[in-house]
Scaffold this motif. Structure first.
Motif: not given
Ligand code: SF4
Ligand code: SF4
Length: 56
Positions: A34-40
């Motif tokens: 989920x790109x909105x949750x990912x903090x990289x």
């Protein structure tokens, strides 16, 4: 930039269990981030046995 899982994923589930923000789940045929949750943080990419995860 969020991390992305490619078609090499064998759905082992390792990445989902290690993500600190619970951004990875089982999708249709492979796991997805989920790109909105990912903090990289990169943890998933370092633990994937088939190298299926990279920064998108
Ligand atoms: S890079 Fe970090 S926050 Fe993003 S999906 Fe992978 S483990 Fe989760
Ligand atoms: S660790 Fe790699 S192979 Fe396993 S579910 Fe995650 S992306 Fe797929």
């Amino acid at each position: 930039m969020a991390y992305v899982i490619n078609d090499s994923c064998i759905s082992c589930g390792t990445c989902a269990g290690n993500c600190p923000v619970d951004a990875i789940s089982q999708g249709d045929g492979q796991f997805v981030i989920d790109a909105d949750k990912c903090i990289s943080c990169g943890t998933c990419a370092g633990n994937c046995p088939v190298g299926a995860i990279a920064e998108g």
